[in-house]
Design a protein around this motif. Structure first.
Motif, PDB file in Angstrom:
ATOM      1  N   UNK A   1      -9.321  -2.533  -0.095  1.00  0.00           N
ATOM      2  CA  UNK A   1      -7.969  -2.380   0.457  1.00  0.00           C
ATOM      3  C   UNK A   1      -6.983  -3.397  -0.100  1.00  0.00           C
ATOM      4  N   UNK A   2      -7.256  -3.929  -1.286  1.00  0.00           N
ATOM      5  CA  UNK A   2      -6.415  -4.983  -1.846  1.00  0.00           C
ATOM      6  C   UNK A   2      -4.992  -4.575  -2.144  1.00  0.00           C
ATOM      7  N   UNK A   3      -4.731  -3.264  -2.258  1.00  0.00           N
ATOM      8  CA  UNK A   3      -3.371  -2.808  -2.536  1.00  0.00           C
ATOM      9  C   UNK A   3      -2.478  -2.871  -1.299  1.00  0.00           C
ATOM     10  N   UNK A   4      -3.084  -3.019  -0.133  1.00  0.00           N
ATOM     11  CA  UNK A   4      -2.317  -3.106   1.110  1.00  0.00           C
ATOM     12  C   UNK A   4      -1.823  -4.541   1.306  1.00  0.00           C
ATOM     13  N   UNK A   5      -0.522  -4.733   1.340  1.00  0.00           N
ATOM     14  CA  UNK A   5       0.019  -6.073   1.503  1.00  0.00           C
ATOM     15  C   UNK A   5      -0.360  -6.714   2.840  1.00  0.00           C
ATOM     16  N   UNK A   6      -0.274  -6.009   3.970  1.00  0.00           N
ATOM     17  CA  UNK A   6      -0.673  -6.634   5.248  1.00  0.00           C
ATOM     18  C   UNK A   6      -2.144  -7.047   5.266  1.00  0.00           C
ATOM     19  N   UNK A   7      -3.018  -6.163   4.762  1.00  0.00           N
ATOM     20  CA  UNK A   7      -4.449  -6.480   4.746  1.00  0.00           C
ATOM     21  C   UNK A   7      -4.716  -7.693   3.862  1.00  0.00           C
ATOM     22  N   UNK A   8      -4.123  -7.707   2.677  1.00  0.00           N
ATOM     23  CA  UNK A   8      -4.331  -8.819   1.751  1.00  0.00           C
ATOM     24  C   UNK A   8      -3.813 -10.124   2.329  1.00  0.00           C
ATOM     25  N   UNK A   9      -2.626 -10.095   2.918  1.00  0.00           N
ATOM     26  CA  UNK A   9      -2.047 -11.312   3.500  1.00  0.00           C
ATOM     27  C   UNK A   9      -2.935 -11.866   4.599  1.00  0.00           C
TER      28      UNK A   9
END
Length: 394
Positions: A301-309
């Motif tokens: 899910x690295x493309x998701x900004x909330x998940x990555x943050x």
């Protein structure tokens, strides 16, 4: 500030806890690690002023790391007859001289010499950190004391880059190193005021250091330690490409997340004492497992900004407990030779940083950013497997 224990202290533990001395060591850590990281934020002005490439300026960081690894192996033996109070103050003095030399460097050669001096200070200081902690507080408070000391690392990592960049614009890169030297002078005065005399507890020799490696559990632990730190730095060294190229954060977004990582790291270090009181073995084992799980989620899910943050911030929190846990393990595993064990620990971590960054770079070139994250997760899983076979007292 001194805390007294009326009960009989454990063997080797002081009856009085010298907390002022512990906090002075933490300030020394802030100064040392800040000086170590400053070239990262000052590469361009250093290179321009000295007429060298940014790549050559960046080698100032590598030179410090390599010298730190070498010094960590030999300092304990070289200083085996010297009062530890004088030794630690000597390392602080060397760091001050290093920063002054770098600030006044007329050319690249003098700059490198100054950075090599910093490596001696860093390697020697960290090789003795655990042993000195045992001399300053009661055995039951060693994890708390180490969390205070390693809190200095977290603070320096959080503020060194942005503060160095800002001060560099205000006072120039040479002025930044002079400010760091001034912080070292404040630390030296404080240490002179609060450090108790700490006579050498043993006669550490090079043979002692290599003798530790003959102990199967020590070899196993050092391999596990290299895996945990190597896996982390395979990820952390190339975190910016992940944030920019996969999650597509802007430059301001990357800065905000890196700041969040640093703050979370400070909180994780602060919470490490509570974790270690529950279980040292559990902390050593579950930290790399949790990091490996987060690496797997980032790959998916690295493309998701909330998940990555969220995951990058949590990574900072979890890893905050790792250095404290391993140093606490050291005080329990080799209480008779903590200084030699500290040298091995520092050398192992420096090796792990170099190997992790190198492997991560190879994976980045061959498989892209997510390949680096995948490699980091695999290394962390392997490290957890090794740690599972370790014997711990708690």
């Amino acid at each position: 500030m001194t805390q007294t224990y009326p009960q009989k202290a454990a063997a080797g533990s002081p009856v009085h806890a010298h907390w002022s001395a512990v906090f002075s060591i933490a300030l020394s850590v802030v100064s040392l690690v800040t000086a170590e990281l400053l070239p990262i934020s000052l590469l361009t002005p250093i290179a321009t002023d000295l007429g060298i490439s940014e790549g050559m300026a960046g080698q100032a960081v590598s030179a410090t790391s390599i010298m730190g690894m070498i010094a960590s192996l030999f300092i304990a033996a070289a200083c085996r007859r010297v009062d530890r109070r004088l030794v630690l103050m000597g390392f602080t003095l060397i760091s001050i001289a290093s920063n002054v030399m770098v600030a006044a460097a007329p050319d690249y050669t003098v700059l490198l010499i100054g950075r090599l001096l910093l490596g001696i200070s860093l390697g020697g200081f960290w090789s003795m950190a655990a042993a000195v902690s045992m001399r300053l507080v009661h055995k039951s408070l060693i994890p708390k004391a180490l969390s205070v000391i390693f809190g200095g690392v977290s603070v320096a990592m959080a503020v060194a880059t942005p503060l160095g960049t800002w001060l560099g614009d205000v006072a120039g890169w040479r002025g930044v190193f002079l400010v760091t030297a001034a912080l070292g002078i404040i630390t030296l005065v404080w240490q002179y005021s609060v450090f108790p005399s700490m006579k050498p507890a043993g006669q550490t020799r090079l043979s002692t250091l290599f003798g530790l490696l003959k102990r199967p559990q020590i070899r196993l632990a050092m391999a596990g330690m290299v895996g945990v730190f190597g896996g982390h730095f395979a990820f952390f060294t190339y975190l910016r490409p992940l944030l920019e190229n996969v999650a597509h954060f802007s430059v301001s977004g990357v800065s905000a997340i890196l700041l969040g990582f640093g703050i979370a790291n400070i909180l994780g270090t602060a919470a490490s004492g509570m974790m270690l009181r529950r279980s040292l073995k559990g902390t050593l084992l579950f930290m790399p497992l949790i990091l490996a799980l987060m690496a797997a989620v980032l790959v998916r899910f690295g493309e998701s900004q909330p998940v990555t943050a969220i995951l990058v911030t949590l990574w900072g929190f979890v890893f905050g407990a790792v250095p404290v846990a391993w140093t606490t393990w050291l005080t329990y595993a080799v209480p008779d030779e903590t200084e030699s064990g500290g040298g091995l620990q520092v050398a192992s971590i420096q090796l792990a940083i170099t190997a992790g960054a190198t492997l991560g770079g190879l994976l980045l070139d061959a498989h892209g950013t997510l390949g680096t994250v995948t490699g980091s997760g695999i290394i962390l899983l392997l490290a957890a497997g090794l740690i599972g076979f370790m014997r711990c007292k708690s």
